[in-house]
Design a protein around this motif. Structure first.
Motif, short mmCIF file in Angstrom:
data_model
loop_
_atom_site.label_atom_id
_atom_site.label_comp_id
_atom_site.label_asym_id
_atom_site.label_seq_id
_atom_site.Cartn_x
_atom_site.Cartn_y
_atom_site.Cartn_z
N ARG A 179 0.71 -1.12 0.02
CA ARG A 179 0.01 0.08 -0.05
C ARG A 179 0.72 1.24 0.15
O ARG A 179 1.91 1.24 0.78
N ARG A 180 0.42 2.36 -0.86
CA ARG A 180 1.04 3.63 -0.66
C ARG A 180 -0.12 4.33 0.18
O ARG A 180 -0.99 4.45 -0.05
N LEU A 181 0.37 5.19 1.01
CA LEU A 181 -0.58 5.67 1.96
C LEU A 181 -0.05 7.09 2.64
O LEU A 181 0.89 7.52 2.32
N MET A 182 -1.32 7.74 2.95
CA MET A 182 -1.15 9.13 3.50
C MET A 182 -1.37 8.77 4.88
O MET A 182 -2.57 8.84 5.38
N PRO A 183 -0.35 8.84 5.72
CA PRO A 183 -0.72 8.41 7.30
C PRO A 183 -1.08 9.78 7.96
O PRO A 183 -0.53 10.83 7.76
N VAL A 184 -2.31 9.47 8.84
CA VAL A 184 -2.86 10.69 9.51
C VAL A 184 -2.74 10.57 11.00
O VAL A 184 -3.06 11.68 11.72
N ALA A 185 -2.62 9.45 11.52
CA ALA A 185 -2.85 9.02 13.07
C ALA A 185 -2.17 8.02 13.58
O ALA A 185 -2.32 6.98 12.59
N ILE A 186 -2.01 7.93 14.71
CA ILE A 186 -1.68 6.66 15.54
C ILE A 186 -2.39 6.34 16.74
O ILE A 186 -2.83 7.61 17.36
N MET A 187 -3.24 5.37 16.72
CA MET A 187 -4.47 5.25 17.87
C MET A 187 -4.18 3.76 18.60
O MET A 187 -3.31 2.81 17.90
N PHE A 188 -4.63 3.73 19.65
CA PHE A 188 -4.64 2.66 20.36
C PHE A 188 -6.06 2.10 20.74
O PHE A 188 -6.86 2.93 21.05
N SER A 189 -6.07 0.74 20.64
CA SER A 189 -7.63 0.24 21.04
C SER A 189 -7.39 -1.24 21.21
O SER A 189 -6.73 -1.83 20.30
N GLU A 190 -7.98 -1.69 22.16
CA GLU A 190 -8.19 -3.12 22.41
C GLU A 190 -6.68 -3.91 22.15
O GLU A 190 -6.60 -4.86 21.23
N TYR A 191 -5.79 -3.66 23.02
CA TYR A 191 -4.49 -4.22 22.96
C TYR A 191 -3.50 -4.03 21.84
O TYR A 191 -2.16 -4.28 22.06
N TYR A 192 -3.94 -3.32 20.94
CA TYR A 192 -3.16 -3.02 19.82
C TYR A 192 -2.73 -1.46 19.36
O TYR A 192 -3.92 -0.59 19.62
N GLU A 231 10.24 10.69 0.89
CA GLU A 231 10.74 11.97 0.85
C GLU A 231 9.54 13.16 0.47
O GLU A 231 9.37 13.99 0.88
N GLU A 232 8.72 12.16 -0.52
CA GLU A 232 7.55 13.03 -0.96
C GLU A 232 6.41 13.35 0.12
O GLU A 232 5.89 12.64 1.08
N ARG A 233 5.86 14.68 0.09
CA ARG A 233 4.98 15.14 1.06
C ARG A 233 3.53 15.08 0.29
O ARG A 233 3.28 15.72 -0.80
N TYR A 234 2.59 15.09 1.27
CA TYR A 234 1.21 15.19 0.97
C TYR A 234 0.64 16.48 1.45
O TYR A 234 1.28 17.02 2.77
N ARG A 235 -0.36 16.97 1.05
CA ARG A 235 -0.90 18.37 1.66
C ARG A 235 -2.40 18.05 1.91
O ARG A 235 -3.13 17.81 0.65
N ILE A 236 -2.93 18.26 3.02
CA ILE A 236 -4.45 18.26 3.04
C ILE A 236 -4.79 19.49 3.50
O ILE A 236 -4.11 20.03 4.71
N PRO A 237 -5.81 20.37 3.04
CA PRO A 237 -6.15 21.74 3.44
C PRO A 237 -6.47 21.60 5.11
O PRO A 237 -7.28 20.67 5.50
N TYR A 238 -6.31 22.47 5.76
CA TYR A 238 -6.66 22.39 7.14
C TYR A 238 -8.17 22.22 7.36
O TYR A 238 -8.49 21.49 8.56
N LYS A 239 -9.10 22.78 6.55
CA LYS A 239 -10.55 22.51 6.94
C LYS A 239 -10.75 20.95 6.62
O LYS A 239 -11.76 20.53 7.19
#
Length: 321
Positions: A179-192, A231-239
């Motif tokens: 997968r090629r992804l735009m990572p946006v968050a790290i979260m924890f739930s139910e042991y993982y 190295e490539e960056r993505y951009r998501i508008p603040y809104k």
């Protein structure tokens, strides 16, 4: 017969005692009291300041001697607590142990550092004794894989808005997916721990008018076999930014999917437990101990939870949000 050093010690202790008892110390008054210059009193005050700074490292409490202009003198000011209280660190350790989020060596290392860094030395044995048995019988997750370094790399990618490429082992089957992804968050739930990301795939994304119509995918971090931060960056508008706090309120068991609205009746023992489980839940009606509840949720995890409640829940409606 007292020598000069003894005199100095008595003077410093006398000023220290006044400060500790809440009195304001005025240089002129103390100079007259001890028969020394105001400069000498100032040196005594500085010595007390240095002692309190060193003591704060051991006691976990910052006390400082501050000049009060309105009173025309110095007083002791309690600024803040540096270290966690016994009850706070005990609660944190218990939550960590119950999370079963880490392999045993990582868990032991984290607990030891928490106790060493956050608990005054005099109280450390008490906290260690309180968690010793649970730590000894700790059951690590079945994947038995260290992942903290991978998680940190992902966190940096999220912070810097960098694309990533991963090879991921799905829950079902043995094949690795890329997968090629735009990572946006790290979260924890139910042991993982999980990575929340948007798929950067033209064939998938061509069905969406904009990013707000898309929904994030979720990946267990311990199942990421290979990670390449680009190295490539993505951009998501603040809104249009991803707000993990809002997402977290609406996802169950970290099953991704579209936003849905559910409506159900609850007749179980504790409606409070339902409201805690579903932070977006609202009671719209109550009659004879039966509650009609609505909630916004992402994905199909909500169906798993609703079925697990047996006869205490009657599903009235599930529709896309």
């Amino acid at each position: 017969m007292e020598n000069k050093r003894d005199h100095k010690l008595k003077h410093v202790l006398g000023i220290y005692e006044k400060l500790m008892n809440g009195y304001t110390v005025k240089k002129g008054e103390e100079a007259a009291r001890y028969g020394v210059s105001e400069k000498t009193i100032q040196r005594y005050i500085e010595a007390i300041r240095m002692y309190l700074a060193d003591e704060s490292e051991m006691a976990g409490v910052i006390n400082s001697v501050e000049y009060d202009r309105s009173a025309g003198g110095y007083r002791l000011e309690h600024l803040d607590r540096l270290k966690l209280t016994n009850s706070e660190i005990l609660a944190v350790c218990k939550i960590l142990l119950d999370s079963r989020a880490f392999i045993k060596p990582e868990m032991e290392n984290i607990l030891q550092k928490l106790v060493d860094c956050c608990v005054p030395e005099i109280n450390q044995k008490i906290v260690v004794d309180m968690i010793r048995n649970e730590e000894f019988h700790y059951i690590e997750p079945r994947h038995q894989k260290p992942f903290l370094d991978t998680m940190w790399k992902l966190a940096q990618a999220v912070h810097e808005c960098r694309y990533i490429e991963i090879k991921y082992h799905r829950l079902k089957g043995q094949a690795l997916v890329e997968r090629r992804l735009m990572p946006v968050a790290i979260m924890f739930s139910e042991y993982y721990f999980y990575l929340t990301a948007f798929i950067d795939d033209k064939e998938t994304r061509q069905h969406f008018d904009d990013i707000r119509d898309s929904y994030p995918t979720i990946y267990r971090i311990d199942r990421i076999k290979e990670l390449d931060v680009l190295e490539e960056r993505y951009r998501i508008p603040y809104k249009d930014r991803f707000e993990e706090g809002e997402f977290r309120k609406r996802v169950q068991f970290m099953f991704g999917g579209k936003l849905q609205k559910v409506k159900f009746k609850y007749s179980g023992m504790s409606v409070e437990a339902v409201l805690d489980r579903l932070p977006t839940a609202k009671i719209v009606h109550e009659e004879n101990g039966v509650y009609t509840i609505t909630a916004e949720v992402f994905g199909k995890g909500i169906e798993m939870w609703l079925r697990s409640q047996g006869d205490s829940i009657e599903i009235l409606e599930v529709r896309n949000g």
